[in-house]
Design a protein around this motif. Structure first.
Motif, PDB file in Angstrom:
ATOM      1  N   MET A   1      -7.533  14.357 -14.113  1.00 45.38           N
ATOM      2  CA  MET A   1      -6.838  13.155 -13.783  1.00 45.38           C
ATOM      3  C   MET A   1      -5.786  11.953 -14.233  1.00 45.38           C
ATOM      4  O   MET A   1      -5.047  11.819 -14.253  1.00 45.38           O
ATOM      5  N   GLY A   2      -6.662  11.643 -15.218  1.00 42.89           N
ATOM      6  CA  GLY A   2      -6.129  11.140 -16.396  1.00 42.89           C
ATOM      7  C   GLY A   2      -5.017  11.894 -17.216  1.00 42.89           C
ATOM      8  O   GLY A   2      -3.815  10.606 -17.702  1.00 42.89           O
ATOM      9  N   ALA A   3      -4.769  12.482 -17.417  1.00 44.76           N
ATOM     10  CA  ALA A   3      -3.204  13.089 -17.748  1.00 44.76           C
ATOM     11  C   ALA A   3      -2.483  13.106 -17.134  1.00 44.76           C
ATOM     12  O   ALA A   3      -0.858  12.800 -16.850  1.00 44.76           O
ATOM     13  N   ASN A   4      -2.634  12.923 -15.180  1.00 39.02           N
ATOM     14  CA  ASN A   4      -1.164  12.262 -14.472  1.00 39.02           C
ATOM     15  C   ASN A   4      -1.015  10.615 -14.715  1.00 39.02           C
ATOM     16  O   ASN A   4       0.237  10.063 -14.062  1.00 39.02           O
ATOM     17  N   GLY A   5      -2.022   9.563 -14.706  1.00 41.25           N
ATOM     18  CA  GLY A   5      -1.712   8.539 -15.041  1.00 41.25           C
ATOM     19  C   GLY A   5      -0.809   8.747 -16.467  1.00 41.25           C
ATOM     20  O   GLY A   5       0.015   7.748 -16.591  1.00 41.25           O
ATOM     21  N   ALA A   6      -1.126   9.676 -18.291  1.00 42.51           N
ATOM     22  CA  ALA A   6      -0.832   9.394 -18.813  1.00 42.51           C
ATOM     23  C   ALA A   6       0.732   9.705 -18.467  1.00 42.51           C
ATOM     24  O   ALA A   6       1.772   8.894 -19.307  1.00 42.51           O
ATOM     25  N   LEU A   7       0.895  10.773 -17.661  1.00 43.02           N
ATOM     26  CA  LEU A   7       2.275  10.564 -17.716  1.00 43.02           C
ATOM     27  C   LEU A   7       3.141   9.794 -16.881  1.00 43.02           C
ATOM     28  O   LEU A   7       4.301   9.415 -17.446  1.00 43.02           O
ATOM     29  N   ALA A   8       2.529   8.940 -16.185  1.00 39.41           N
ATOM     30  CA  ALA A   8       2.865   7.692 -15.321  1.00 39.41           C
ATOM     31  C   ALA A   8       3.273   6.917 -16.425  1.00 39.41           C
ATOM     32  O   ALA A   8       4.505   6.125 -16.769  1.00 39.41           O
ATOM     33  N   VAL A   9       2.637   6.821 -17.460  1.00 34.66           N
ATOM     34  CA  VAL A   9       2.536   5.442 -18.114  1.00 34.66           C
ATOM     35  C   VAL A   9       3.802   5.560 -19.196  1.00 34.66           C
ATOM     36  O   VAL A   9       4.344   4.827 -19.747  1.00 34.66           O
ATOM     37  N   ARG A  10       3.678   7.136 -19.128  1.00 32.23           N
ATOM     38  CA  ARG A  10       4.781   7.801 -20.544  1.00 32.23           C
ATOM     39  C   ARG A  10       6.267   7.878 -19.357  1.00 32.23           C
ATOM     40  O   ARG A  10       7.217   7.426 -19.986  1.00 32.23           O
ATOM     41  N   GLU A  11       6.477   7.859 -17.999  1.00 29.15           N
ATOM     42  CA  GLU A  11       8.094   8.206 -18.004  1.00 29.15           C
ATOM     43  C   GLU A  11       7.715   7.133 -17.839  1.00 29.15           C
ATOM     44  O   GLU A  11       9.551   6.670 -17.837  1.00 29.15           O
ATOM     45  N   ASN A  12       7.315   5.608 -16.890  1.00 29.79           N
ATOM     46  CA  ASN A  12       8.271   4.834 -16.676  1.00 29.79           C
ATOM     47  C   ASN A  12       7.464   3.625 -17.618  1.00 29.79           C
ATOM     48  O   ASN A  12       8.049   2.893 -17.327  1.00 29.79           O
TER      49      ASN A  12
ATOM     50  N   ALA B   1       0.796  -1.230  -0.254  1.00 27.05           N
ATOM     51  CA  ALA B   1       0.074  -0.073   0.039  1.00 27.05           C
ATOM     52  C   ALA B   1       1.024   1.084   0.053  1.00 27.05           C
ATOM     53  O   ALA B   1       2.082   1.938   0.846  1.00 27.05           O
ATOM     54  N   VAL B   2       0.594   2.453  -0.550  1.00 22.49           N
ATOM     55  CA  VAL B   2       1.651   2.940  -1.352  1.00 22.49           C
ATOM     56  C   VAL B   2       0.414   4.636  -1.067  1.00 22.49           C
ATOM     57  O   VAL B   2      -0.410   4.617  -1.179  1.00 22.49           O
ATOM     58  N   ALA B   3       0.768   5.207  -0.445  1.00 21.86           N
ATOM     59  CA  ALA B   3      -0.085   6.957   0.442  1.00 21.86           C
ATOM     60  C   ALA B   3       0.014   8.061  -1.176  1.00 21.86           C
ATOM     61  O   ALA B   3       1.340   7.799  -0.998  1.00 21.86           O
ATOM     62  N   CYS B   4      -0.816   7.663  -2.125  1.00 22.76           N
ATOM     63  CA  CYS B   4      -0.464   8.471  -2.912  1.00 22.76           C
ATOM     64  C   CYS B   4      -2.274   9.746  -3.552  1.00 22.76           C
ATOM     65  O   CYS B   4      -3.303   8.734  -3.525  1.00 22.76           O
ATOM     66  N   ASP B   5      -2.357  10.714  -3.172  1.00 22.77           N
ATOM     67  CA  ASP B   5      -3.183  11.206  -3.792  1.00 22.77           C
ATOM     68  C   ASP B   5      -2.632  11.156  -5.655  1.00 22.77           C
ATOM     69  O   ASP B   5      -1.716  11.987  -6.414  1.00 22.77           O
ATOM     70  N   GLN B   6      -3.666  10.324  -6.372  1.00 23.16           N
ATOM     71  CA  GLN B   6      -4.059  10.503  -7.769  1.00 23.16           C
ATOM     72  C   GLN B   6      -3.415  12.100  -8.694  1.00 23.16           C
ATOM     73  O   GLN B   6      -3.670  12.500  -9.388  1.00 23.16           O
ATOM     74  N   GLY B   7      -3.895  12.959  -7.874  1.00 19.82           N
ATOM     75  CA  GLY B   7      -4.161  14.640  -8.625  1.00 19.82           C
ATOM     76  C   GLY B   7      -2.380  14.835  -8.033  1.00 19.82           C
ATOM     77  O   GLY B   7      -2.468  16.442  -8.546  1.00 19.82           O
ATOM     78  N   ASP B   8      -1.513  14.209  -7.684  1.00 19.20           N
ATOM     79  CA  ASP B   8      -0.402  14.773  -7.562  1.00 19.20           C
ATOM     80  C   ASP B   8       0.426  13.974  -8.228  1.00 19.20           C
ATOM     81  O   ASP B   8       0.834  13.313  -8.609  1.00 19.20           O
ATOM     82  N   ALA B   9       1.198  14.673  -9.636  1.00 19.41           N
ATOM     83  CA  ALA B   9       1.389  13.981 -10.660  1.00 19.41           C
ATOM     84  C   ALA B   9       2.949  12.893 -11.013  1.00 19.41           C
ATOM     85  O   ALA B   9       2.835  11.862 -10.964  1.00 19.41           O
ATOM     86  N   GLU B  10       3.577  14.281  -9.477  1.00 17.44           N
ATOM     87  CA  GLU B  10       5.179  13.404  -9.565  1.00 17.44           C
ATOM     88  C   GLU B  10       4.533  12.212  -8.249  1.00 17.44           C
ATOM     89  O   GLU B  10       5.748  11.313  -8.408  1.00 17.44           O
TER      90      GLU B  10
ATOM     91  N   VAL C   1       2.587   9.977  -8.364  1.00 18.21           N
ATOM     92  CA  VAL C   1       1.734   9.016  -9.165  1.00 18.21           C
ATOM     93  C   VAL C   1       2.298   8.301 -10.290  1.00 18.21           C
ATOM     94  O   VAL C   1       3.085   7.271 -10.145  1.00 18.21           O
ATOM     95  N   VAL C   2       3.616   9.275 -10.775  1.00 19.44           N
ATOM     96  CA  VAL C   2       4.837   8.639 -11.661  1.00 19.44           C
ATOM     97  C   VAL C   2       5.951   7.755 -10.483  1.00 19.44           C
ATOM     98  O   VAL C   2       5.827   6.939 -10.553  1.00 19.44           O
ATOM     99  N   ARG C   3       5.878   8.716  -8.743  1.00 16.09           N
ATOM    100  CA  ARG C   3       6.608   7.677  -8.168  1.00 16.09           C
ATOM    101  C   ARG C   3       6.281   5.701  -7.776  1.00 16.09           C
ATOM    102  O   ARG C   3       6.849   5.432  -7.929  1.00 16.09           O
ATOM    103  N   ALA C   4       5.177   6.541  -7.807  1.00 13.92           N
ATOM    104  CA  ALA C   4       4.062   5.525  -7.586  1.00 13.92           C
ATOM    105  C   ALA C   4       4.517   4.087  -7.926  1.00 13.92           C
ATOM    106  O   ALA C   4       4.395   2.467  -7.598  1.00 13.92           O
ATOM    107  N   THR C   5       3.970   4.428  -9.484  1.00 12.56           N
ATOM    108  CA  THR C   5       4.543   3.870 -10.433  1.00 12.56           C
ATOM    109  C   THR C   5       5.441   3.126 -11.062  1.00 12.56           C
ATOM    110  O   THR C   5       5.477   2.175 -12.274  1.00 12.56           O
ATOM    111  N   ALA C   6       6.704   3.385 -10.985  1.00 12.35           N
ATOM    112  CA  ALA C   6       8.148   3.204 -11.236  1.00 12.35           C
ATOM    113  C   ALA C   6       8.448   1.396 -11.470  1.00 12.35           C
ATOM    114  O   ALA C   6       7.571   0.723 -10.471  1.00 12.35           O
ATOM    115  N   GLY C   7       8.407   1.167 -12.003  1.00 13.15           N
ATOM    116  CA  GLY C   7       9.190  -0.521 -12.193  1.00 13.15           C
ATOM    117  C   GLY C   7       7.969  -0.549 -12.910  1.00 13.15           C
ATOM    118  O   GLY C   7       7.674  -2.697 -13.091  1.00 13.15           O
ATOM    119  N   ALA C   8       6.265  -0.610 -12.920  1.00 11.71           N
ATOM    120  CA  ALA C   8       5.877  -1.418 -12.918  1.00 11.71           C
ATOM    121  C   ALA C   8       5.516  -2.054 -14.628  1.00 11.71           C
ATOM    122  O   ALA C   8       5.013  -1.161 -15.689  1.00 11.71           O
TER     123      ALA C   8
END
Length: 293
Positions: free
Chosen positions: A87-98, A47-56, A58-65
């Motif tokens: 919110m979708g933009a934050n998910g997309a950023l995580a998909v792109r960065e990771n 379990a990771v405490a993460c607000d999906q509204g916080d783009a950074e 979300v990217v940290r929490a999804t690293a290595g996924a």
């Protein structure tokens, strides 16, 4: 494999997380308050405490996924569609960065039109953002375009106690109704599978299409109450929503979620054996709604 699940305390996300643990995976679950997770699940997930509204965050929490189950959580924004897109933009950023290989997105019928479907337009924009993010590294994206959740009835308890089920749709207008747990089953299966690629969509439609007249009869029998369906005007719905404190754009986005059906537009993902899931409204209502009423 590392699978990340968002909204793990929601109707769908909680099911996905539980099924993944039963499959032998220890998923990473992102929650604003991990303490809300059921205790028996908490010890089987990361379990990771993460607000999906916080783009950074979300990217940290999804690293290595390897795979991501993404849900746009409600934001309370004055413009709900824009909130979902944010919110979708934050998910997309995580998909792109990771460089996440597989993303399953909880979308809705009507999102494929991209506009004219109220707050569902925000899900349509999220579909586009996730597709663009995955294209850069050859990732796969699946949009689950779901029907009308049985759990929406929890928001109509006062009306149901009064013996009425209201909608702006004609009472004989049939549409897919689905148990969110069945959506979780489909999502978990696709997250665990490595045998798909590219961009695709899949309807999740429950066992049958139901009109509100059908649903009223089913709910009445399952709960032992007399329930009838009643069509109300969009203006009547607007009055109710304004009375509940919603702003003008919030009101119009709620109304818009059914207005596209009144216009005669038909979802692209038609019913088929692939889109049909097992749990009936009668079974769900008997188990969940009867005690709530």
């Amino acid at each position: 494999m590392k699978i990340v699940v968002t909204t793990p305390t929601g109707h769908v996300g909680s099911r996905v997380a539980r099924l993944l643990t039963q499959a032998g995976v220890r998923p990473v679950v992102l929650a604003r308050d991990p303490g809300r997770l059921p205790e028996e699940l908490r010890e089987r997930v990361e379990a990771v405490a993460c607000d999906q509204g916080d783009a950074e965050a979300v990217v940290r929490a999804t690293a290595g996924a390897d795979a991501l189950f993404w849900v746009d959580p409600p934001t309370g924004d004055e413009d709900p569609a824009a909130g979902y897109a944010r919110m979708g933009a934050n998910g997309a950023l995580a998909v792109r960065e990771n460089r996440i290989g597989r993303t399953v997105f909880l979308s809705s019928g009507g999102a494929e039109f991209r506009s004219g479907a109220g707050e569902i337009d925000g899900l349509g924009r999220t579909e586009e953002l996730l597709e663009e993010a995955a294209a850069g590294h050859g990732g796969a994206v699946l949009h689950l375009r779901c029907g009308y959740f049985y759990t929406n009835l929890f928001g109509m308890l006062d009306d149901l106690r009064a013996g009425v089920l209201r909608s702006t749709l004609p009472v004989d207008h049939a549409l897919p109704w689905v148990d969110p747990r069945d959506i979780g089953d489909v999502a978990a299966a696709r997250l665990l599978s490595r045998g798909w690629e590219g961009v695709s969509s899949q309807g999740v439609h429950g066992p049958e299409d139901l009109s509100f007249a059908d649903a009223a009869r089913v709910v009445g029998r399952a709960t032992g109450r007399e329930v009838r369906a009643e069509q109300i005007s969009e203006d009547a719905l607007r009055e109710v929503l304004r009375g509940a404190g919603l702003g003008d754009k919030q009101v119009e986005d709620v109304v818009g979620m059914t207005s596209w059906m009144l216009e005669g537009r038909v979802p692209h993902d038609s019913r088929s054996p692939l889109t049909t899931t097992p749990t009936t409204l009668a079974a769900w209502a008997h188990e969940n709604l009867r005690s709530a009423l």
